[in-house]
Structure formats: structure tokens, C-alpha cells
Design an enzyme around this catalytic site. Sequence first.
Site, PDB file in Angstrom:
ATOM      1  N   HIS A 202      -7.499 -41.598  14.106  1.00 39.27           N
ATOM      2  CA  HIS A 202      -6.265 -41.686  14.895  1.00 39.27           C
ATOM      3  C   HIS A 202      -5.626 -40.302  15.042  1.00 39.27           C
ATOM      4  O   HIS A 202      -5.186 -39.925  16.136  1.00 39.27           O
ATOM      5  CB  HIS A 202      -5.245 -42.607  14.221  1.00 39.27           C
ATOM      6  CG  HIS A 202      -5.643 -44.039  14.158  1.00 39.27           C
ATOM      7  ND1 HIS A 202      -5.690 -44.732  12.975  1.00 39.27           N
ATOM      8  CD2 HIS A 202      -5.993 -44.921  15.130  1.00 39.27           C
ATOM      9  CE1 HIS A 202      -6.054 -45.983  13.218  1.00 39.27           C
ATOM     10  NE2 HIS A 202      -6.252 -46.116  14.516  1.00 39.27           N
TER      11      HIS A 202
ATOM     12  N   ARG B  15     -14.634 -45.174  20.242  1.00 39.92           N
ATOM     13  CA  ARG B  15     -15.597 -44.746  19.233  1.00 39.92           C
ATOM     14  C   ARG B  15     -17.024 -44.910  19.721  1.00 39.92           C
ATOM     15  O   ARG B  15     -17.878 -44.091  19.462  1.00 39.92           O
ATOM     16  CB  ARG B  15     -15.409 -45.560  17.954  1.00 39.92           C
ATOM     17  CG  ARG B  15     -14.105 -45.304  17.252  1.00 39.92           C
ATOM     18  CD  ARG B  15     -13.925 -46.291  16.165  1.00 39.92           C
ATOM     19  NE  ARG B  15     -13.865 -47.633  16.757  1.00 39.92           N
ATOM     20  CZ  ARG B  15     -13.221 -48.649  16.251  1.00 39.92           C
ATOM     21  NH1 ARG B  15     -12.597 -48.537  15.125  1.00 39.92           N
ATOM     22  NH2 ARG B  15     -13.193 -49.816  16.858  1.00 39.92           N
TER      23      ARG B  15
ATOM     24  N   SER C 278      -9.741 -48.770  11.048  1.00 41.52           N
ATOM     25  CA  SER C 278      -8.803 -49.179  10.009  1.00 41.52           C
ATOM     26  C   SER C 278      -9.382 -50.325   9.187  1.00 41.52           C
ATOM     27  O   SER C 278      -9.190 -50.394   7.974  1.00 41.52           O
ATOM     28  CB  SER C 278      -7.470 -49.605  10.630  1.00 41.52           C
ATOM     29  OG  SER C 278      -6.836 -48.506  11.236  1.00 41.52           O
TER      30      SER C 278
END
Length: 163
Positions: free
Chosen positions: A19, A92, A130
Site C-alpha cells: 500500500h 498485483r 493484507s
Amino acid sequence: MPLRVAVYPGSFDPVTYGHLDIIDRALKIFDGVIVAVARNSEKNALFTVQERIDMLTEILKDRPQARVETFEGLLVDYVRQAGATVVIRGLRAVSDFEFEFQLAQMNRNITREVETLFMMTSVPYSYLSSSIVKEVSHLNGPVDKLVPPLVKNALDEKFRPAR
């Protein structure tokens, strides 16, 4: 000349170096970046919205062009209310693209005033999420290279509270 402001929305549960990579790179393009923590009741978050805001605020304190806010409801409504015209989304892998493409197209269908900018994550973070961080931390694995020390400590407190 008006300021160019972008919104980087997400759950940030927790914030990772991936992030931060996107935030830092967006700050090179835009005059300001609003890191917008989504209030999403459908997700089972580990950290409260306030905990995520507090962590992000502390981590970003040396980046004066970045500010942390929270929002709920339609993203495009929030973006317009915040005075921004661009949504930043990190990608990603190809698997991220299809979902993000659908969201971007829906946002575009709602309003032509908001553009979506996709940014590929840097290679070292291409696998990082995450969810992975939470799973590794929960299983007592090393997350030092995945999250800032503040986040690692917060994860430790959640998964290994003092007895």
C-alpha cells in the site's frame, strides 16, 4: 492552477508496504493523495476503522501531501465530495484486474467526472495482501518485511495479547 488530488481507497486492514509503495508513487504524480479507509460492514476486519486511520496517520505523518480520511457509500460520491477526480487502484496480478476493471467501469457508468488510474505494484510486493499478512502473523510467522513496525506491533497485540 487547481491542485490535482487523487483518492486511494481501501480497507487497509492492515496497511502493508505494498500500500505504501502505491501511495509514495502516487504522490510523485499528484499534488495530494487522500488515503480513504472504507467503512465496509461486509468485511470482517481485524482492526477497527479508527485503528486503521490511526495507524495510517502515524505512518504517513512525514508525507504532508497525504491525508487519511474515511468514507462509506459510493466511492464516486466520496471522490467528488473530496474535490478529487482520480481514483488510484493498485494491481498485483492479472487476477486483480478483472474485478478492478468491473469496478472502474461501473464508476465510469455512474459519472464521467471520475477517472480510475491503475498502478502495478512494485515487484517485491506483487504477492502481498493484507489477508496474507494477517494469516502469517496469526500463525506467528515473520511479517517484518511486509508491514511497518507500528503495524507489526499492532498485529502482535491482536494475535498475542499480554496475559
